[in-house]
Structure formats: C-alpha cells, structure tokens
Design a protein around this motif. Structure first.
Motif, short mmCIF file in Angstrom:
data_model
loop_
_atom_site.label_atom_id
_atom_site.label_comp_id
_atom_site.label_asym_id
_atom_site.label_seq_id
_atom_site.Cartn_x
_atom_site.Cartn_y
_atom_site.Cartn_z
N ASN A 1 0.85 -1.19 0.00
CA ASN A 1 0.00 0.00 0.00
C ASN A 1 0.89 1.25 0.00
N GLN A 2 0.26 2.40 -0.09
CA GLN A 2 1.01 3.64 -0.24
C GLN A 2 1.93 3.88 0.96
N ARG A 3 1.42 3.61 2.15
CA ARG A 3 2.22 3.83 3.37
C ARG A 3 3.48 2.94 3.35
N GLN A 4 3.29 1.69 2.96
CA GLN A 4 4.43 0.76 2.89
C GLN A 4 5.46 1.25 1.87
N ARG A 5 4.96 1.69 0.73
CA ARG A 5 5.86 2.17 -0.32
C ARG A 5 6.63 3.40 0.15
N THR A 6 5.92 4.27 0.84
CA THR A 6 6.56 5.50 1.33
C THR A 6 7.66 5.17 2.33
N LEU A 7 7.35 4.30 3.28
CA LEU A 7 8.35 3.93 4.29
C LEU A 7 9.60 3.34 3.63
N ILE A 8 9.38 2.49 2.64
CA ILE A 8 10.52 1.83 1.98
C ILE A 8 11.32 2.85 1.16
N ALA A 9 10.62 3.71 0.45
CA ALA A 9 11.31 4.71 -0.37
C ALA A 9 12.11 5.67 0.51
N GLU A 10 11.52 6.07 1.64
CA GLU A 10 12.24 6.97 2.55
C GLU A 10 13.49 6.29 3.10
N ALA A 11 13.34 5.02 3.45
CA ALA A 11 14.49 4.29 3.99
C ALA A 11 15.59 4.18 2.94
N ALA A 12 15.21 3.86 1.71
CA ALA A 12 16.20 3.73 0.64
C ALA A 12 16.93 5.05 0.42
N ALA A 13 16.18 6.15 0.49
CA ALA A 13 16.78 7.47 0.27
C ALA A 13 17.84 7.77 1.31
N LYS A 14 17.63 7.25 2.54
CA LYS A 14 18.58 7.54 3.63
C LYS A 14 19.73 6.54 3.68
N ASP A 15 19.56 5.39 3.04
CA ASP A 15 20.57 4.33 3.15
C ASP A 15 21.72 4.59 2.18
N ASN A 16 22.82 3.92 2.42
CA ASN A 16 23.99 4.07 1.56
C ASN A 16 24.05 2.88 0.60
N GLU A 17 23.54 3.12 -0.61
CA GLU A 17 23.43 2.02 -1.58
C GLU A 17 24.79 1.37 -1.86
N ALA A 18 25.80 2.19 -1.99
CA ALA A 18 27.14 1.65 -2.32
C ALA A 18 27.62 0.69 -1.23
#
Lengths: 502, 502
Positions: B290-307
């Motif tokens: 749902n939208q809330r789940q997607r938002t939480l995941i997207a926010e987390a990804a934005a803050k995480d260090n992908e590399a």
C-alpha cells in the motif's frame, strides 16, 4: 584406462573365424619358457605394483619412468629412452629383430589413486588370493589397469629371449606415465623425432588388455567415442550480476541468481526430451553408422541378455522406450551431452537459506566420428554466446577426438585370426561408447590402426581390490602364462599375415 | 532466529516520535535494582549459554525445558508449565500482576549448532571480551540469538521483584525449544487449552531482540515474508526412467538422465529473466504494497547508503538494472523461488565420467501476504504435474505463512512511543524480506500483533563467535542493563497507552 568402459555392455557379437591362422614355430619350447619363468613374471608384476606412479600427485614420476625403462631392457628391447615432456616423461623402446614388419605397443605405467582403507589387502602388496570359481588372482592397484596385461606381453618377449628365438616382428614400445589424468602430454612423446618415424613403420598399435568375460569371450575393438570433460560455471564475479559470494536467500527478490542462470543456460543445451543435443551444428560432422557396423551391433544385441544388462544398470526403460537393438545402436552412434554433476550453494542435508554466488555443472561430451574436440568446444561456446550466456565459463579439463580403425586393416585381421586359431569366441565391437585416447595413433600424423587387445581376465580398474587372474581354473579363460603365449602366437600371426597380404 | 535476516539492509526509515510517552514511576529505584543485579544477570546468561538445547541433535531437550522453567519462576512468573509436544517441549508461564492488560512474550530456548574449532573462545564458556569501540561483550552460542536479549527481559522482571514493585501489565510467556529447526510443533503449544486463552487476552506478542545498528538506530517491524523450504528430487527410482544409481557417463546415449530432468523441470519454475516465478497462479494472492508501505521503503532507501549495501553483498547491479528504491520495493513486495543449492553426481574437483541416478535442487519460496504455505506447495506440485514432471519429489522440510502486523495496533504504537521517549532513532520496517514464524501469533486463531522488539546490540547468529553487548561504550547503544530498563519502560508504556486508548 582413463575411461575405457570395457565390458560395459557384456559380450557383444561373438563371431567365429574367417581367416586362416599362422602356426607358431617351436611353440612347445616357447610355452615351456613362459612356464619356467612364471615365478619371475609374477614377481616382476608384484614389484611393479609396489611402485605406483600417480601423475595427479606427482608420485614416483622419475622412479616410475626408470622402472619402465628397466622392464623394457630386461624384456629384450635393445634401445630404451626416457622422453621428457611438459609433464610425466614417456618411455620409448625399440626391439629390432631384423624382421620385415613392425608392431607398435602402447603401455601406461601410471595407476589411479587408491585409498588403502577400502581394500581387503594392501593395494601395493599385490597378494595372490583365491577367487572361487576363477582361480588365483593378484590383488593390487594397477593389477588389471594395466600392469598385469602389460607384464603378460613382456613375458612373451622374455620367452623369446630365454629360448634364443628371434621375435618374428620388430616391436616399438611407447609408454606414458599420465594416462590416468587424460594423457595431456602424450602427443609430445609421439612427436619426438625418433619416436614418430619408428611408430610410422608399424602395422598398428595395441595396448595389452585382459579382455575376457566370465564366459571366456574376448573382443576386437574397432573404435571408441571421443570425449571432452568440462565444467560450466556461472558466477556473480564473471557475470557482473548477482552476488560474488553466497548471500541470504531473501535477496532473491532483488538480486540475480547465478544458480538460475546456470539452469537457464543448461536448458538450452539439450532438447525437451532431456537428452538430444541442441547445440547449433552439433550433428554437422556426425557420420552415420554404416551397414556393417549396424549389423555387428544388431547381432550382438540379439545375443546379449537385455534383462541382465538393465538389471546391472538399475534401469527399467531405454530412452524413448526403444528396444534393445535401437538402444545399442544409439549407444554406438549418438554424440551426447551428459551432466556428470551439479554443484552449487548449500549441499548438506535439508536446506539452508542462501542464494549461491556460484553454480557449476560438470559436463562430458561424447564425440563420434568425424566430430573433433576443438570443433565441439567451439560450437558449445558459440551456442552459449548466441543465447546470451557468454559469461558462463567453459573450463575444459580434458579430452580427445574419437578413434576408429578399419576392420580390414592388418592389425584387426591378425587379431581376429589369432583369436580364431585359439578357439576363443569374440565380439567385434564397432565402437565403444566409452573413450580412450587411441586417436593419438589413429589420427594425424600417424593414421595407424589401434586398439586394446589381449586375453586374460581381471576387474576393478579405478576401484578397490583391483585384480588380475594369474592362474585360471577355467580352460576357456587365460591366466598370465596363457595371455603371454597368446601374444607369442599373435606376433607370429602378424609376421605371417603381413608377409602374405600386405 | 531461524531466518530473521535482520540488519540485512542496514537501517531503514529512521522516523521520529509522534505519540506521547508514559513516564516510568520509581525509575531510579528500578534502575538501581537492575544495576545491583548486573553480576547475577550476567551469570544467569552465562549459565544458560553453558546448557545448549539443540533440537536437531536432541541435545539437552528435557534439561533445557527445565532450565527455562526455572528461569521463569525465578523472574517472578507465578505459574510455569512444561507443555509436551510431538518434539521438544514448550514452556508456558504466567505472571498475573492483577493488571487490566496483558502482554505476550515469545522466547526460544534452543540454539543453532556450532563447531568449537571455528571459535576464538569456547562457545559454551560465554567469556566476556573487549570489543574495541563498542564495549564489553559476551561471546557464546546463543548470546544474541536469543538468550542475551531474553535475559535482558528477565532482568527487567527481576528488578520489579527486587524492589517489590508490581509489574504494570500481566505477562504471558511462551517458550519453544525447536525454533532453529523451523518450529515444527509450536502450534501444539499455542493450541494448548491453557495457553490459547491466556495469549488471546494479550495486546500482542514480542520476542526480545537486540536490534540496534552500529549507529544506535533501532527498528519496529511490521511483518516478514513467509517461507517454504523444500527439495526437488529427480531420481531414476521415482521416475521409472534413467538409472537407479550413478552409472558410466557413456550411457547417456541410451539412458535417460535424472540430472537433465531436474534441469528441465527447474527451467519451468521461473521466467527467462531467471527470477520471476512462472508457476501458474503464483501471484494470485499477492497483495500489492500500500502507499504507506511504499513510502516507508522509499524513505528508507533514500537515507541508506546504496554503495555500502552493494559492497556488503558483493553486488554490482540490482535485478534488471533497477535503482535502489525499486530494488528495495521488490525486496519487500515480491515472492521468490530461490535455488539454495544443487546436488548431483560427482561434486569434487574436475570431472568424473558418471551419469548420476539422482539430482536435487534445494529451494526456498518466500511468500508475501496473502500467500500461504499450503497453497504455494499445492500450486508448485500442480505446476510440475501439468508440465509432465509429476515424478519429481517435492520434499517440504519446513516453513510457515507470512506475518503482518498493523502499524496502528497498540503493540506497535507503544513500541514507537517508548523508542521516542528514549530518544532512539528507529526505522519502521513494513516487511522484512527474511522470515520468522510470527504467523503463529498473527494468524488464526490468535490474530494478535507480533514482532521482534528491543534495543541492545550483538551479531553472529548461527555463526562462530556470536556475541552480545553487556556493557556499551557508546551512550546511544544499550548494554544489557539499559536493554532491561528499556523493557521496564516499555511495560509501563503498554499499561498507560492501553488505559488511554484501547
């Protein structure tokens, strides 16, 4: 031998004599010499077994070559040379009897690894034991593969030496010490400027073997498939996708999987039937069996006991529910792409939540004339690249082309003749489904007839408790003395036949 | 835990306080009691680590259950019962504080196997060692998974007992001794006529955990994928084709190959991309995020260090070259069919000329809501049968349905509140890609909120040198005393919040 698979399908066509046979002069005297030398022959075999050359472990490399050199000198070869290679050295020996004709002999002086814990008697002790219903056998690593039959051949030469008789043909011996790792350097031995001309004067080459079944039937081998052993490896490292190591399996949602990649690549290699090679151009050079080959195979199948064969394999049906004859025709005629093993990730009991970084399929390709190893490997690589699997490593670990010898060659004619003369039933095997590197003789530059040949009996090559019959209780089956006399007879047969019809 | 995979993707969304927090009465007195009991707490943990219950080996089954019973009694549970099952017994305990509300606690008292040779200190000795930059940690099997965090929770109860204070909520404890083999009998514990009604009165259930990252951030978990572990086995025996054992590889020309059969069957399970499940109906019950789940995941990804994440996995690209956010959305939302391992024939170095009689793929299926284990297994079997692979054995060795808890449930609201109160940054994780058997609480018949919860730090679950932080040198990260006080605070928070808003 590396992969000879002799006796795989028991006793093929048992055909009887068609050509006249030579008579061995002074046979009683020579047989007496073999008999008188029996204890020495057995001791020679035991001492040889006690010195195992194992190429994979670089064990007894120099000692094994030197021992081979001594064995040849003692048997009457006048010239014996150790031929260095990039690996284990070969041994080259010539026995010039002043004869018109020459026969080539191929020896291997190395043996397969062994684990003494699996043996009922120490594998280097070469004990003589009773085999109920068969006679007395020597048990040891290399007993039948190939030191026993080779010792029988040397015993034949010792008989000539002991009686002061001339060997009726000249003999050229080439021996190698890394047959068990796929003969990677044997071509260097053949290419030696002394070896090549010597071999090229021979009517053909054979490796002594103990080819009798439990009923006493022998075989004449006209050929064998070639083989390529290789490993297909999918890995994150080479692919540039998926992990470079095993990671947690939950990542499968977002991370590419080398194991699935291997499955997808493998799937393209054979048809939906799960066996027909689907690599582009795979059948381009496949020569169909000719009528004579088909007839020999069909006759052999008709005489064989299909139920016994299937029971031995734990098999209920042949491919596509075909009948026995069709299955045997396939066995001789079809190239294969076989999975020897699969290796990836967690391999213990139950499961473990990993996504493997690497997956490997162990493959063998069996090649029929006129396929070649190089062409097959090139086609496989091109196929993988074309299907988008160019990252999958093709690690070729060994192999060689198929080998084929004409049935009407002098080598084969004389083999049949001497078997007939001895009253031994035999099968003519148009092509073994297994493989041996005979192409080094039958291919360029020598183009000689070649194959395994001999009587006598043994088993357990590459396995624990390998054995070779020394004294046979069955008059139809040769012990080591009878096997030696068979080679005496054979050398006379070659001389006579060559004189008659060359 | 069996397969929790916490910390797989480091620190997801770090969200800050939104709800008001309760105040812990007599906090200084309780904290003093925890501190005074520190040595006893550590000794309790060390003695527990010294008694490993290992379900797979039936090791310390009765002793482990009895030890668990004593630990609960000592911590103040008035009633403790050992609940027999078909396997390792469970333990059921109630602490009736005369409160209105009740919280459920889930313990595991078993641990994973270990090989002492791989450890720097004996795995049952539970030595206290310095961890440079982190503090002092206990090293032993079960230290973090799960005896350390569980001991911290028991220390909270000991503090109430020592100070004569009433626990602000009633507590129901259910402990199992075979979590590490997939909780095969835990449903029997839950279904017990005393256990079920006691649990059903709770606001939810949590397992104590040490969830802080190296920066001190914690997490609130809303769910996890379900899992099915199974082995797919192709064999001559079941198939009625191909050999019943490994035979010579030359037979590939005429004999069906179970290894190729497995490859052909596997190939049908995922699409050409090598990852998308291709089993008919696989996505039928997949509920999109749902939208809330997607938002939480997207926010987390934005803050995480992908590399950093990719480097940790040895990874160069996500599936289909997708960006990090898309990869993280996949990780939470997509069901998977993973190959854990491949096993067939010869698996040593190089090759060996066999045609294997058996081939096995070790598989795990990850399930998202509303998929179920039973439905997934049924669909897999139907798929194989429909594609003509009905002979392939599907050996299910473990698994359970996905688990999901509402973010607005009292359990989760109070978890967030107490983290805010403590000033601890935390991520709300909509769904772990890994799995734990929380469905036994969140599913029928209980339908309770459930998840792991706690602060503190440790690592090495299932690995050598497993550790759990006893004294922390970083004020943002809890040692065992701070973790205990966090549970004290949490129990007050539950009581206050339940009173306010239930």
């Amino acid at each position: 031998m590396l992969d000879s698979c002799r006796g795989l399908i028991a006793a093929l066509a048992l055909s009887m004599a068609t050509t006249a046979a030579a008579e061995t002069p002074n046979r009683a005297q020579l047989a007496g010499a073999v008999k008188a030398d029996h204890a020495a022959t057995v001791k020679r075999l035991q001492e040889w077994i006690a010195l195992p050359t194992i190429a994979a472990e670089k064990l007894n490399v120099a000692q094994g070559a030197e021992h081979m050199r001594r064995l040849a000198l003692d048997a009457g070869f006048q010239q014996v040379k150790i031929i260095p290679t990039a690996g284990v050295p070969g041994v080259f020996a010539t026995l010039d009897a002043g004869a018109r004709d020459c026969v080539g002999i191929y020896f291997m002086y190395d043996v397969k690894q062994y684990d003494p814990a699996e043996w009922t008697s120490p594998p280097l002790e070469a004990r003589i034991v009773d085999r109920p219903g068969e006679g007395r056998a020597i048990v040891g690593r290399g007993a039948v593969n190939q030191k026993g039959p080779e010792t029988a051949f040397l015993a034949a030469l010792h008989a000539f030496k002991a009686t002061g008789r001339k060997v009726p043909v000249n003999v050229v011996l080439v021996a190698e010490g890394e047959e068990e790792i796929g003969s990677p350097n044997f071509k260097q031995v053949i290419a030696n400027p002394e070896v090549l001309p010597a071999l090229s004067r021979c009517i053909g080459v054979f490796i002594p073997g103990a080819g009798q079944s439990s009923t006493g039937s022998a075989s004449v081998e006209l050929g064998a498939k070639g083989i390529v052993e290789l490993q297909l490896i999918a890995s994150g490292d080479k692919w540039g996708r998926g992990p470079s190591k095993d990671v947690h399996s939950s990542l499968m949602a977002s991370v590419d999987s080398p194991a699935w990649r291997l499955v997808k690549a493998l799937d393209t290699l054979v048809g939906d039937d799960g066996h027909t090679p689907a690599v582009a151009g795979w059948f381009e050079h496949v020569k169909p069996l000719n009528q004579r080959q088909r007839t020999l195979i069909a006759e052999a199948a008709a005489k064989d006991n299909e139920a016994d064969v299937m029971r031995g394999l734990g098999l209920k049906k042949w491919i596509a529910d075909e009948d026995f004859t069709t299955a045997m025709l396939r066995l001789a005629s079809q190239p294969t792409i076989n999975i020897q093993g699969l290796v990836s990730g967690y391999m213990g009991p139950g499961g473990k939540t990993v996504l493997p970084g690497r997956a490997e399929a162990k493959i063998d390709l069996r090649l029929v004339p006129d396929m070649t190893k190089d062409d097959a490997v090139a086609k496989l690589k091109a196929h993988l690249a074309k299907h988008g699997f160019g990252d999958i490593e093709v690690n070729v670990s060994g192999g060689y082309d198929p080998t084929q010898t004409a049935e009407d060659s002098l080598l084969i004619r004389t083999q049949k003749a001497v078997l007939d003369q001895a009253g031994i039933a035999f099968a003519v095997e148009p092509r073994m489904a297994g493989s041996w590197p005979g192409v080094v003789f039958t291919g360029l530059p020598l183009n000689l007839p070649a194959g395994g040949f001999g009587i006598g009996r043994g088993s357990g090559a590459h396995a624990p408790n390998e054995w070779y019959l020394i004294e046979s209780s069955n008059p139809k089956i040769a012990g080591i003395d009878e096997a030696a006399m068979f080679y005496v007879d054979y050398l006379y047969e070659v001389a006579a036949e060559a004189k008659r019809g060359r």
